[in-house]
Scaffold this active site. Structure first.
Site, PDB file in Angstrom:
ATOM      1  N   TYR A 142      33.548   9.090 -53.157  1.00 16.12           N
ATOM      2  CA  TYR A 142      32.720   9.344 -51.978  1.00 16.12           C
ATOM      3  C   TYR A 142      31.367   9.946 -52.350  1.00 16.12           C
ATOM      4  O   TYR A 142      30.394   9.798 -51.615  1.00 16.12           O
ATOM      5  CB  TYR A 142      33.429  10.278 -51.001  1.00 16.12           C
ATOM      6  CG  TYR A 142      34.617   9.661 -50.292  1.00 16.12           C
ATOM      7  CD1 TYR A 142      34.941   8.314 -50.438  1.00 16.12           C
ATOM      8  CD2 TYR A 142      35.425  10.425 -49.464  1.00 16.12           C
ATOM      9  CE1 TYR A 142      36.028   7.758 -49.792  1.00 16.12           C
ATOM     10  CE2 TYR A 142      36.511   9.878 -48.799  1.00 16.12           C
ATOM     11  CZ  TYR A 142      36.814   8.546 -48.970  1.00 16.12           C
ATOM     12  OH  TYR A 142      37.891   7.996 -48.318  1.00 16.12           O
ATOM     13  N   LYS A 189      46.346   7.032 -59.821  1.00 19.51           N
ATOM     14  CA  LYS A 189      46.495   5.631 -60.224  1.00 19.51           C
ATOM     15  C   LYS A 189      46.219   5.552 -61.721  1.00 19.51           C
ATOM     16  O   LYS A 189      45.359   4.817 -62.210  1.00 19.51           O
ATOM     17  CB  LYS A 189      45.522   4.749 -59.423  1.00 19.51           C
ATOM     18  CG  LYS A 189      45.827   3.257 -59.510  1.00 19.51           C
ATOM     19  CD  LYS A 189      47.171   2.886 -58.900  1.00 19.51           C
ATOM     20  CE  LYS A 189      47.351   1.364 -58.925  1.00 19.51           C
ATOM     21  NZ  LYS A 189      48.722   0.964 -58.541  1.00 19.51           N
ATOM     22  N   ASP A 221      50.100   3.937 -54.630  1.00 22.09           N
ATOM     23  CA  ASP A 221      50.769   2.916 -53.834  1.00 22.09           C
ATOM     24  C   ASP A 221      52.227   3.273 -53.595  1.00 22.09           C
ATOM     25  O   ASP A 221      52.754   3.120 -52.488  1.00 22.09           O
ATOM     26  CB  ASP A 221      50.630   1.530 -54.473  1.00 22.09           C
ATOM     27  CG  ASP A 221      50.839   1.531 -55.975  1.00 22.09           C
ATOM     28  OD1 ASP A 221      50.973   2.625 -56.581  1.00 22.09           O
ATOM     29  OD2 ASP A 221      50.871   0.443 -56.569  1.00 22.09           O
ATOM     30  N   ASP A 245      42.363  11.188 -48.546  1.00 24.15           N
ATOM     31  CA  ASP A 245      41.886  10.761 -47.236  1.00 24.15           C
ATOM     32  C   ASP A 245      42.854   9.761 -46.621  1.00 24.15           C
ATOM     33  O   ASP A 245      43.207   9.841 -45.436  1.00 24.15           O
ATOM     34  CB  ASP A 245      40.496  10.131 -47.402  1.00 24.15           C
ATOM     35  CG  ASP A 245      39.792   9.888 -46.079  1.00 24.15           C
ATOM     36  OD1 ASP A 245      40.303  10.317 -45.030  1.00 24.15           O
ATOM     37  OD2 ASP A 245      38.717   9.253 -46.099  1.00 24.15           O
ATOM     38  N   ASP A 249      46.088  10.657 -43.523  1.00 23.00           N
ATOM     39  CA  ASP A 249      46.137   9.962 -42.239  1.00 23.00           C
ATOM     40  C   ASP A 249      47.457   9.216 -42.075  1.00 23.00           C
ATOM     41  O   ASP A 249      48.004   9.135 -40.970  1.00 23.00           O
ATOM     42  CB  ASP A 249      44.966   8.989 -42.115  1.00 23.00           C
ATOM     43  CG  ASP A 249      43.675   9.684 -41.715  1.00 23.00           C
ATOM     44  OD1 ASP A 249      43.677  10.927 -41.657  1.00 23.00           O
ATOM     45  OD2 ASP A 249      42.672   8.994 -41.472  1.00 23.00           O
TER      46      ASP A 249
END
Length: 372
Positions: A142, A189, A221, A245, A249
């Site tokens: 980001y 990851k 994942d 992030d 959610d």
């Protein structure tokens, strides 16, 4: 205790839900003899309209001078639907996190027994879920360098982390785990990304300083799948900015509504508290937005300053509203209660938490404010 609290209502339903959180903090003032000074400033789309930028200098100055920031929501469809827009509301929040040094985002995820049927997941899977996500907030993709070629056909975003950025949020996660179920899960990851391999190296070394805490690893994942299959296996999840992030959610599905989830963003000197939901512009001004996430964010603010009894009183009042069905329509179809009524009910139950479980129904049904 005297606290200066900067209020950043933002866009959409932000002002409405933030007002309910302020009601509850005012109730805490009344009960526990504290003094909170509130001062409001624009941020996001409303700030762009007024000042031409999503984070005006005056807003940033107010936040730096305050003891804490209470945030509403940010975002506007006008900008979401314009890929060419150079200035966006969300830039204000990202800049604020960077300027205040808010390097760790803390998001509790838990199931409420009275709301188990609101989740699309099976009751036996989510019942008893209680974990917290520690998300690094000021690094990664980001904030990395962004490129777009002259033709607008090739783009890139750099994901970059330093050992220091990883270390400071990792220590917070391990310290939290010591006081919980003593387990940290690093989500990354590392089979693909060099930045994730650095995370594993740094976090693995830090874990040696916390021998009482178990450390395990999950690829993002798989972690996303496990949060749905068996959320009760988690205690503290530690992860980088973008992964955090996304999975935080995802965690909102467990509680049955994103309108229930609060968060804290903390740094060495500053702290900001906000619901994790967006600005929900379709509900603006309709008195239907769920204020509970904003109210629970205010409870996290109280905990941040060591006011644990006060935070407990807020949480108990929220529990009472859930048990009595004094909730907005996202939690109860055809609910007769709006944003303001739910806020009034919760604030009143902070003032008189033990005695009024059954006494206030008539006032609430009539839509009367009970204390403020």
């Amino acid at each position: 205790m005297n606290l200066k609290i900067a209020l950043l209502p933002g866009d959409g339903i932000g002002p409405e839900v933030l007002h309910q959180a302020v009601k509850c903090l005012q109730a805490v003032e009344e009960v526990f003899n504290h003094h909170f000074t509130f001062k409001e400033a624009p941020v996001g789309a409303i700030a762009i309209a007024k000042k031409g930028v999503p984070l005006p200098d005056s807003t940033l100055s107010l936040c730096k001078e305050a003891d804490a920031v209470l945030f509403g929501a940010i975002g506007d469809p006008k900008y979401d639907n314009d890929p060419e827009a150079k200035i966006r509301p969300e830039q204000g929040l990202l800049q604020l996190r960077k300027e205040l040094g808010l390097f760790a985002n803390i998001r509790p995820i838990m199931s409420h027994q009275t709301l188990l049927n609101k989740s699309p997941l099976k009751k036996e899977i989510i019942s008893g879920t209680d974990f917290v996500i520690y998300r690094e907030l000021t690094g990664g993709i980001y904030f990395g360098e962004k490129k777009l070629n002259a033709e607008g056909t090739v783009a890139s975003d750099l994901c970059e982390y330093s050992e220091e950025e990883i270390s400071r949020v990792a220590h917070l996660a391990f310290k939290a785990a010591k006081n919980r179920k003593k387990k940290v899960t690093l989500v990354d990851k590392a089979n693909v990304l060099e930045s994730s391999r650095l995370w594993r190296k740094v976090v693995g070394k830090i874990a040696e300083s916390y021998p009482e805490v178990q450390l395990d690893f999950l690829f993002v994942d798989n972690a996303a799948m496990q949060i749905i299959l068996n959320p009760k296996q988690f205690d503290v999840i530690l992860t980088e900015n973008m992964f955090g992030d996304i999975i935080s959610d995802e965690g909102s599905v467990i509680g049955g509504s994103i309108g229930l989830l609060a968060s804290a963003s903390v740094g060495e000197e500053n702290a900001l508290f906000e619901p994790i939901h967006g600005s929900y512009p379709q509900a603006k001004g309709k008195d239907i937005a769920n204020p509970i996430a904003s109210i629970l964010s205010a409870a996290m603010l109280l905990e941040h300053f060591g006011l644990h009894e006060e935070a407990w009183a807020v949480k108990k009042a929220v529990d009472k509203s859930l048990k009595k069905g004094v909730v907005t329509s996202d939690l109860k179809a055809k609910s007769q209660y709006g944003t303001n009524q739910v806020g009034d009910f919760i604030a009143h139950n902070i003032v008189d938490i033990e005695d009024n479980f059954n006494m206030n129904d008539e006032n609430i049904d009539l839509g009367k404010s009970t204390i403020i």
